[in-house]
Write a protein that holds these residues in place. Structure first.
Motif, PDB file in Angstrom:
ATOM      1  N   THR A  27      77.498  82.642  68.608  1.00 24.48           N
ATOM      2  CA  THR A  27      76.486  82.744  67.462  1.00 24.48           C
ATOM      3  C   THR A  27      77.151  82.964  66.148  1.00 24.48           C
ATOM      4  N   LEU A  28      78.341  83.875  66.471  1.00 24.01           N
ATOM      5  CA  LEU A  28      79.326  84.139  65.180  1.00 24.01           C
ATOM      6  C   LEU A  28      79.942  82.987  64.740  1.00 24.01           C
ATOM      7  N   GLU A  30      79.248  79.901  65.267  1.00 25.66           N
ATOM      8  CA  GLU A  30      78.395  78.655  64.822  1.00 25.66           C
ATOM      9  C   GLU A  30      78.126  79.093  63.178  1.00 25.66           C
ATOM     10  N   GLN A  31      77.653  80.430  63.161  1.00 26.91           N
ATOM     11  CA  GLN A  31      77.445  80.804  61.687  1.00 26.91           C
ATOM     12  C   GLN A  31      78.534  80.661  60.635  1.00 26.91           C
ATOM     13  N   ASN A  35      79.543  77.456  57.326  1.00 30.55           N
ATOM     14  CA  ASN A  35      80.141  77.645  55.925  1.00 30.55           C
ATOM     15  C   ASN A  35      81.229  76.953  55.545  1.00 30.55           C
ATOM     16  N   GLN A  73      74.248  87.776  57.276  1.00 29.64           N
ATOM     17  CA  GLN A  73      74.188  87.305  58.829  1.00 29.64           C
ATOM     18  C   GLN A  73      75.226  87.873  59.754  1.00 29.64           C
ATOM     19  N   ALA A  74      76.477  88.165  59.227  1.00 37.10           N
ATOM     20  CA  ALA A  74      77.402  88.724  60.113  1.00 37.10           C
ATOM     21  C   ALA A  74      76.901  90.191  60.387  1.00 37.10           C
TER      22      ALA A  74
END
Length: 507
Positions: A27-28, A30-31, A35, A73-74
Motif C-alpha cells: 500500500t505504501l 502504491e501511494q 506521486n 496518507q503516509a
C-alpha cells in the motif's frame, strides 16, 4: 539532474506477521508511485536479519520526499500498521520458539543470485560461439564476406526483435519464467546449430539464439536486481556487465580451441554449450524467488502490450540515460567488428591463423573487459563512460594505422584498447541504467538500452560487409573505423559536459 534526491532506509516490522508486512509495504509503495515527484520507490525484504526491510527511493528533490512521508496518507498507513499489530498480534511461529526447540536449518545450495548469474553467463556463451567458426562455414558453403556479416546480423536482428516485442515480458510474467524459457530456447538453438545441414537451417538456429539472448539478458539483469539481498543496484549492475562480458568471451574461446584440434569441429564445438545449458535449465527449476520479489501486478495484457515501444526515464534523467545507451552502441559496434570479420582481416595483420586464433582474439577482448570492470568497479559511471569512449577512439586509429603497418604489436594494442573501452562503457552504461530506473520501468529501460546496443552491432556491420564486397575490406575498415572514432569522441565530449548523476545516499 544534480538535485535528484536519493535515500535508503531500513525498517524493522517485528510487530507484524508476514502477511500484514506485505500489505503495508504494498500500500505504501502504491501511494508513493502515484506521486508524480517519485522517481523510484522499491521496498525489498532482507533475509538477514529477519523481519527487516530496506527502502530505496528517489525523488525530484528532497522536499518532495519529506512532504510524502509527512503527508496524511503516509501517517494514516503508519497508524493503521500500529493498530493492526495491537488488535491482531501475530501468532507464535516456529521462528519465535527457542533455538534449542527446533533443528538448525541447512542453507540451500541453490542460491538464486549465484545461479541467475551462472545462467546468464551460460546463456550468452552460446550466442558468440559461432564467431570463430565462420571461416569453416564459409569454406563449407562457399560464402563471401557479405554472407558472413549477414549470418551474424541475422542473430543480432533476432535479438533486436525480441527486445522490441518481448522487452516488457519480465514486467508482466516475472523474470524467472522468462529466464527459464530463454535458457531452453538458446540450448535448443545451439543444438540445432550443431546439426545444421545448410545455410537455411543455420540461419534459423541463429534466429532462435538471438531471440533467446534478448530474453536472457533482460530477465537475468532484472532478476539480479530483485534477489540482491543488500539492495545494492551498483552490485547488480556490475554483476550483469561482468557476466555478459565473461559469457560472450567464453563461447568463442571454447569453440575456437575445440575447432582447431578436435575432429568434426562444426559439431564438437557446440557440445560444451549444450551440456552447460542443460545444467543451467535444471538449476533454474530448483530455485524460486521469494514471493515479495515478484513484480507488482500489471494491467491486463492485450495486443497493444506487445507492440514495439521504447521506454525513457523522467525528463531530467534522459540525457545521462541516452549517453549510457550510446556508449553501449559504440561498445557493441567495436566488438561486432571482431566477432564477425576478425578472421578475415586478421589474416593480413598477424602471422597466426585458424579458429583458435580468431576465437582467442574475440575472447581475450571480453575476458580483459571483465577484468577491467573489476579493476574500475569503484569508478563513477561518468568517468568510466568518458575514458571508455576515448579508448575506442584510440583503438580505431591504431587499427587504421595497422592496415599499412601490419604489426602484430600494434594489433595487440588495438585489442587491449578495445577491451578496455568495452569494459568501461558496458559497466558505466549499465550503472546509469540501474540508477535511473524505477522498479516498474526497469525491464523497459533495460530493453531500450540493449536495443540501442544491438543497433550499433547491426547497422555498421551490415555497411562494412557491403563495403567489403564492393570496395574491398581495407576501404571498408577505413570508413568503419573513421565513423566509430568520430562518434565515440562526440559522445565522450557530451558526457564530459553533462552534470554528474549522484549516487544514492544511505541514511
Amino acid at each position: 539532474m544534480g538535485d535528484t534526491y536519493f535515500r535508503t532506509t531500513n525498517y524493522h516490522f517485528s510487530d507484524l506477521d508476514s502477511q500484514a508486512q506485505n500489505a503495508y509495504v504494498r500500500t505504501l509503495t502504491e501511494q508513493a508511485r502515484a506521486n508524480s515527484a517519485c522517481l523510484r520507490f522499491d521496498v525489498l525484504r532482507k533475509d538477514q536479519p529477519p523481519e527487516q526491510w530496506v527502502l530505496h527511493e528517489s525523488w525530484r528533490d528532497s522536499q518532495s520526499c519529506k512532504n510524502f512521508h509527512a503527508s496524511a496518507q503516509a501517517q494514516a498507513l503508519q497508524q493503521a500498521r500500529v493498530e493492526q499489530s495491537l488488535c491482531h498480534p501475530a501468532p507464535q511461529t516456529a521462528a519465535d520458539k527457542p533455538a534449542a526447540a527446533r533443528p538448525a536449518c541447512k542453507k540451500s545450495k541453490w542460491d538464486p543470485y549465484i545461479w541467475i548469474s551462472i545462467a546468464m553467463c551460460i546463456g550468452v556463451m552460446g550466442t558468440a560461439l559461432a564467431s570463430p567458426l565462420y571461416p569453416l562455414y564459409q569454406d563449407r558453403w562457399d560464402l563471401n564476406a557479405s554472407h558472413i556479416t549477414q549470418l551474424y546480423v541475422a542473430y543480432m536482428a533476432a535479438g533486436l526483435t525480441g527486445l522490441l516485442f518481448l522487452g516488457r515480458l519480465s514486467d508482466l510474467k516475472g523474470f524467472m519464467p522468462v529466464l527459464r524459457t530463454g535458457l531452453i530456447l538458446v540450448t535448443s538453438g545451439v543444438t540445432l546449430s550443431a546439426f545444421a545441414w545448410d545455410v537455411g537451417s543455420f540461419v534459423f538456429s541463429r534466429i532462435m539464439i538471438g531471440m533467446a539472448s534478448s530474453m536472457i539478458v533482460t530477465s537475468a539483469s532484472i532478476g539480479l536486481g530483485q534477489v540482491n539481498r543488500g539492495g545494492d543496484v551498483q552490485r547488480a549492475a556490475a554483476t550483469t556487465s561482468l557476466m555478459l562480458a565473461f559469457g560472450f568471451g567464453l563461447g568463442p574461446v571454447v569453440g575456437g580451441l575445440i575447432a582447431q584440434w578436435i575432429p568434426n569441429p562444426l559439431f564438437s564445438s557446440y557440445i560444451p554449450s549444450m551440456l552447460l545449458g542443460v545444467l543451467a535449465i535444471y538449476a533454474l527449476f530448483q530455485i524460486k524467488p521469494p514471493a515479495n520479489k515478484q513484480p507488482l501486478p500489471q494491467e491486463k495484457s492485450s495486443w497493444r502490450t506487445w507492440m514495439p515501444r521504447l521506454t525513457l526515464p523522467a525528463t531530467h534523467l534522459r540525457r545521462p540515460y541516452l549517453i549510457g545507451c550510446l556508449s553501449a552502441c559504440c561498445a557493441f559496434a567495436m566488438f561486432s567488428l571482431f566477432a564477425s570479420l576478425a578472421p578475415s582481416f586478421m589474416a593480413q595483420m598477424v602471422p597466426w591463423h585458424g579458429p583458435a586464433t580468431s576465437g582467442l582474439s574475440i575472447g581475450i577482448i571480453l575476458f580483459l573487459s571483465s577484468g577491467f570492470q573489476l579493476l574500475i568497479r569503484r569508478w563513477p559511471a561518468k568517468r568510466s563512460v568518458i575514458v571508455g569512449l576515448l579508448a575506442f577512439t584510440l583503438a580505431c586509429i591504431a587499427l587504421l594505422i595497422n592496415l599499412w603497418a601490419s604489426s602484430s604489436l600494434l594489433f595487440i594494442l588495438c585489442v587491449l584498447l578495445t577491451a578496455f573501452g568495452h569494459g568501461l562503457c558496458m559497466y558505466g552504461g549499465m550503472s546509469i541504467v540501474q540508477r535511473v530506473s524505477p522498479p516498474h520501468q526497469r525491464a523497459g529501460l533495460t530493453s531500450t538500452y540493449l536495443i540501442t546496443g544491438y543497433l550499433g552491432a547491426i547497422l555498421p556491420i551490415l555497411g562494412l560487409g557491403w563495403l567489403a564486397d564492393h570496395l574491398g575490406l581495407d576501404q571498408g575498415l577505413v570508413l568503419f573505423c573513421s565513423l566509430i572514432a568520430i562518434a565515440a569522441l562526440t559522445v565522450a565530449i557530451i558526457a564530459y559536459l553533462t552534470p554528474v548523476l549522484h549516487k544514492p545516499a544511505a541514511t
